[in-house]
Design a protein around this motif. Structure first.
Motif, PDB file in Angstrom:
ATOM      1  N   LEU A  17       0.852  -1.185   0.000  1.00  0.00           N
ATOM      2  CA  LEU A  17       0.000   0.000   0.000  1.00  0.00           C
ATOM      3  C   LEU A  17       0.885   1.230   0.000  1.00  0.00           C
ATOM      4  CD1 LEU A  17      -2.852   1.313   0.309  1.00  0.00           C
ATOM      5  CD2 LEU A  17      -2.297   1.470   2.742  1.00  0.00           C
ATOM      6  N   ARG A  18       0.661   2.103  -0.976  1.00  0.00           N
ATOM      7  CA  ARG A  18       1.401   3.367  -1.069  1.00  0.00           C
ATOM      8  C   ARG A  18       0.395   4.493  -1.242  1.00  0.00           C
ATOM      9  NH1 ARG A  18       3.811   4.251  -5.495  1.00  0.00           N
ATOM     10  NH2 ARG A  18       5.404   5.615  -4.700  1.00  0.00           N
ATOM     11  N   LEU A  19       0.454   5.446  -0.333  1.00  0.00           N
ATOM     12  CA  LEU A  19      -0.358   6.645  -0.453  1.00  0.00           C
ATOM     13  C   LEU A  19       0.608   7.799  -0.643  1.00  0.00           C
ATOM     14  CD1 LEU A  19      -2.846   6.000   2.497  1.00  0.00           C
ATOM     15  CD2 LEU A  19      -3.151   5.436   0.079  1.00  0.00           C
ATOM     16  N   VAL A  20       0.410   8.574  -1.706  1.00  0.00           N
ATOM     17  CA  VAL A  20       1.333   9.663  -2.033  1.00  0.00           C
ATOM     18  C   VAL A  20       0.543  10.962  -2.104  1.00  0.00           C
ATOM     19  CG1 VAL A  20       3.030  10.519  -3.688  1.00  0.00           C
ATOM     20  CG2 VAL A  20       2.781   8.052  -3.335  1.00  0.00           C
ATOM     21  N   PHE A  21       1.071  11.970  -1.419  1.00  0.00           N
ATOM     22  CA  PHE A  21       0.435  13.279  -1.373  1.00  0.00           C
ATOM     23  C   PHE A  21       1.490  14.331  -1.697  1.00  0.00           C
ATOM     24  CE2 PHE A  21      -1.437  10.443   1.762  1.00  0.00           C
ATOM     25  CZ  PHE A  21      -2.774  10.439   1.378  1.00  0.00           C
ATOM     26  N   ALA A  22       1.064  15.440  -2.301  1.00  0.00           N
ATOM     27  CA  ALA A  22       2.013  16.501  -2.656  1.00  0.00           C
ATOM     28  C   ALA A  22       1.402  17.867  -2.392  1.00  0.00           C
ATOM     29  CB  ALA A  22       2.425  16.378  -4.120  1.00  0.00           C
ATOM     30  N   ALA A  23       2.282  18.816  -2.098  1.00  0.00           N
ATOM     31  CA  ALA A  23       1.863  20.206  -1.884  1.00  0.00           C
ATOM     32  C   ALA A  23       3.031  21.111  -2.228  1.00  0.00           C
ATOM     33  CB  ALA A  23       1.442  20.424  -0.433  1.00  0.00           C
ATOM     34  N   ARG A  24       2.699  22.349  -2.538  1.00  0.00           N
ATOM     35  CA  ARG A  24       3.738  23.352  -2.785  1.00  0.00           C
ATOM     36  C   ARG A  24       3.795  24.288  -1.601  1.00  0.00           C
ATOM     37  NH1 ARG A  24       5.274  28.224  -3.851  1.00  0.00           N
ATOM     38  NH2 ARG A  24       7.027  28.576  -5.253  1.00  0.00           N
ATOM     39  N   LEU A  25       5.000  24.530  -1.108  1.00  0.00           N
ATOM     40  CA  LEU A  25       5.225  25.464  -0.016  1.00  0.00           C
ATOM     41  C   LEU A  25       6.017  26.643  -0.546  1.00  0.00           C
ATOM     42  CD1 LEU A  25       4.861  22.561   1.320  1.00  0.00           C
ATOM     43  CD2 LEU A  25       6.064  23.519   3.261  1.00  0.00           C
ATOM     44  N   ASP A  26       5.783  27.818   0.005  1.00  0.00           N
ATOM     45  CA  ASP A  26       6.548  28.999  -0.384  1.00  0.00           C
ATOM     46  C   ASP A  26       7.957  28.966   0.205  1.00  0.00           C
ATOM     47  OD1 ASP A  26       4.504  30.123  -1.916  1.00  0.00           O
ATOM     48  OD2 ASP A  26       3.627  31.127  -0.171  1.00  0.00           O
ATOM     49  N   ALA A  27       8.132  28.261   1.302  1.00  0.00           N
ATOM     50  CA  ALA A  27       9.436  28.173   1.962  1.00  0.00           C
ATOM     51  C   ALA A  27      10.425  27.416   1.077  1.00  0.00           C
ATOM     52  CB  ALA A  27       9.301  27.467   3.301  1.00  0.00           C
ATOM     53  N   PRO A  28      11.694  27.791   1.129  1.00  0.00           N
ATOM     54  CA  PRO A  28      12.708  27.105   0.324  1.00  0.00           C
ATOM     55  C   PRO A  28      13.021  25.709   0.888  1.00  0.00           C
ATOM     56  CG  PRO A  28      13.739  28.751   1.715  1.00  0.00           C
ATOM     57  CD  PRO A  28      12.252  28.912   1.878  1.00  0.00           C
ATOM     58  N   PRO A  29      13.568  24.828   0.050  1.00  0.00           N
ATOM     59  CA  PRO A  29      13.857  23.464   0.491  1.00  0.00           C
ATOM     60  C   PRO A  29      14.711  23.375   1.755  1.00  0.00           C
ATOM     61  CG  PRO A  29      14.044  23.599  -1.884  1.00  0.00           C
ATOM     62  CD  PRO A  29      13.841  24.999  -1.394  1.00  0.00           C
ATOM     63  N   ALA A  30      15.679  24.269   1.930  1.00  0.00           N
ATOM     64  CA  ALA A  30      16.541  24.198   3.118  1.00  0.00           C
ATOM     65  C   ALA A  30      15.719  24.374   4.391  1.00  0.00           C
ATOM     66  CB  ALA A  30      17.644  25.249   3.047  1.00  0.00           C
ATOM     67  N   ALA A  31      14.774  25.294   4.391  1.00  0.00           N
ATOM     68  CA  ALA A  31      13.943  25.536   5.572  1.00  0.00           C
ATOM     69  C   ALA A  31      12.981  24.375   5.819  1.00  0.00           C
ATOM     70  CB  ALA A  31      13.164  26.840   5.412  1.00  0.00           C
ATOM     71  N   VAL A  32      12.400  23.840   4.753  1.00  0.00           N
ATOM     72  CA  VAL A  32      11.475  22.715   4.884  1.00  0.00           C
ATOM     73  C   VAL A  32      12.231  21.497   5.407  1.00  0.00           C
ATOM     74  CG1 VAL A  32       9.906  21.156   3.655  1.00  0.00           C
ATOM     75  CG2 VAL A  32       9.940  23.605   3.093  1.00  0.00           C
ATOM     76  N   TYR A  33      13.401  21.234   4.836  1.00  0.00           N
ATOM     77  CA  TYR A  33      14.203  20.096   5.289  1.00  0.00           C
ATOM     78  C   TYR A  33      14.569  20.236   6.773  1.00  0.00           C
ATOM     79  CZ  TYR A  33      17.787  16.642   5.902  1.00  0.00           C
ATOM     80  OH  TYR A  33      18.499  15.585   6.396  1.00  0.00           O
ATOM     81  N   ALA A  34      14.969  21.413   7.187  1.00  0.00           N
ATOM     82  CA  ALA A  34      15.344  21.635   8.586  1.00  0.00           C
ATOM     83  C   ALA A  34      14.162  21.337   9.513  1.00  0.00           C
ATOM     84  CB  ALA A  34      15.854  23.054   8.790  1.00  0.00           C
ATOM     85  N   ALA A  35      12.959  21.736   9.100  1.00  0.00           N
ATOM     86  CA  ALA A  35      11.767  21.462   9.914  1.00  0.00           C
ATOM     87  C   ALA A  35      11.493  19.962   9.996  1.00  0.00           C
ATOM     88  CB  ALA A  35      10.561  22.195   9.332  1.00  0.00           C
ATOM     89  N   LEU A  36      11.703  19.251   8.900  1.00  0.00           N
ATOM     90  CA  LEU A  36      11.466  17.808   8.882  1.00  0.00           C
ATOM     91  C   LEU A  36      12.527  17.043   9.675  1.00  0.00           C
ATOM     92  CD1 LEU A  36      10.603  17.265   5.101  1.00  0.00           C
ATOM     93  CD2 LEU A  36       8.999  17.161   7.022  1.00  0.00           C
ATOM     94  N   ALA A  37      13.773  17.342   9.401  1.00  0.00           N
ATOM     95  CA  ALA A  37      14.870  16.505   9.896  1.00  0.00           C
ATOM     96  C   ALA A  37      15.518  17.000  11.179  1.00  0.00           C
ATOM     97  CB  ALA A  37      15.937  16.375   8.807  1.00  0.00           C
ATOM     98  N   ASP A  38      15.577  18.307  11.365  1.00  0.00           N
ATOM     99  CA  ASP A  38      16.335  18.851  12.490  1.00  0.00           C
ATOM    100  C   ASP A  38      15.465  19.274  13.669  1.00  0.00           C
ATOM    101  OD1 ASP A  38      18.574  18.509  10.865  1.00  0.00           O
ATOM    102  OD2 ASP A  38      18.478  20.572  10.116  1.00  0.00           O
ATOM    103  N   ASP A  39      14.231  19.685  13.415  1.00  0.00           N
ATOM    104  CA  ASP A  39      13.353  20.169  14.476  1.00  0.00           C
ATOM    105  C   ASP A  39      12.283  19.127  14.795  1.00  0.00           C
ATOM    106  OD1 ASP A  39      12.040  21.719  16.354  1.00  0.00           O
ATOM    107  OD2 ASP A  39      11.043  22.985  14.858  1.00  0.00           O
ATOM    108  N   THR A  40      12.721  17.977  15.275  1.00  0.00           N
ATOM    109  CA  THR A  40      11.791  16.877  15.550  1.00  0.00           C
ATOM    110  C   THR A  40      10.680  17.309  16.498  1.00  0.00           C
ATOM    111  OG1 THR A  40      13.585  15.299  15.218  1.00  0.00           O
ATOM    112  CG2 THR A  40      11.638  14.491  16.366  1.00  0.00           C
ATOM    113  N   GLU A  41      11.021  18.022  17.562  1.00  0.00           N
ATOM    114  CA  GLU A  41      10.014  18.459  18.525  1.00  0.00           C
ATOM    115  C   GLU A  41       8.982  19.375  17.883  1.00  0.00           C
ATOM    116  OE1 GLU A  41      13.306  18.812  19.012  1.00  0.00           O
ATOM    117  OE2 GLU A  41      13.840  17.788  20.874  1.00  0.00           O
ATOM    118  N   GLY A  42       9.379  20.117  16.866  1.00  0.00           N
ATOM    119  CA  GLY A  42       8.488  21.050  16.197  1.00  0.00           C
ATOM    120  C   GLY A  42       7.338  20.392  15.450  1.00  0.00           C
ATOM    121  N   TRP A  43       7.452  19.100  15.123  1.00  0.00           N
ATOM    122  CA  TRP A  43       6.380  18.422  14.392  1.00  0.00           C
ATOM    123  C   TRP A  43       5.034  18.567  15.092  1.00  0.00           C
ATOM    124  CZ3 TRP A  43       6.461  14.467  10.292  1.00  0.00           C
ATOM    125  CH2 TRP A  43       7.661  14.480   9.560  1.00  0.00           C
TER     126      TRP A  43
END
Length: 160
Positions: A17-43
């Motif tokens: 089972l694979r569910l795939v979703f997509a969205a466009r964010l105004d934030a640049p990839p570096a900021a999005v990546y940091a939120a995903l990978a570096d700011d775990t508590e921020g989730w």
């Protein structure tokens, strides 16, 4: 907590089972990546349903609790800045799951980011059917979470 089958990155393409979703964010990839990978508590402040998230094993894993009491103990499998963040669930109290991997892909998109989330799972047929039926709700939750993340990152940019 039950131990799930350990899967690797290719499970994102081969899962029953694979569910795939997509969205466009105004934030640049570096900021999005940091939120995903570096700011775990921020989730917990932007991802719908996450009550608590904390790094584990010196950052090699995560301990995530959802609002309803579901818990995931995860291992990070890919952490490529501005490109890809993926983790598998090793242990959970969620019934029926045999394997679960989530992959986040980031692609530059005109100053912003195209964010793609793949939810790859294995379990018995009734669980897979339930997840398929939940797809519209998961899609709404993903889109709301992506908007919340984008707003959070825009606020951080304006504060800095």
């Amino acid at each position: 907590m039950r131990q799930l089958r350990p899967v690797e990155l290719d499970f994102a393409r081969s899962a029953p089972l694979r569910l795939v979703f997509a969205a466009r964010l105004d934030a640049p990839p570096a900021a999005v990546y940091a939120a995903l990978a570096d700011d775990t508590e921020g989730w917990a402040r932007w991802f719908t349903g996450v009550a608590r998230a904390a790094p584990a094993d010196g950052g090699a894993g995560r301990d995530v609790r959802l609002a309803g009491g579901t818990r995931f103990v995860e291992t990070v499998l890919a952490a490529r800045p501005e490109e890809r963040y993926a983790y598998r669930v090793d242990r959970t109290n969620a019934p029926g799951l045999r394997a679960l991997l989530e992959e986040w892909r980031l692609t530059p998109d005109g100053g912003g980011t195209r964010l793609r989330w793949t939810f790859a799972a294995d379990g018995p047929a009734p669980l897979r059917l339930a997840l398929l039926l939940a797809r519209p709700g998961l899609g709404r939750a993903f889109r709301a979470s992506a908007r919340a993340l984008d707003h959070r990152l825009a606020g951080a940019k304006n504060d800095g």
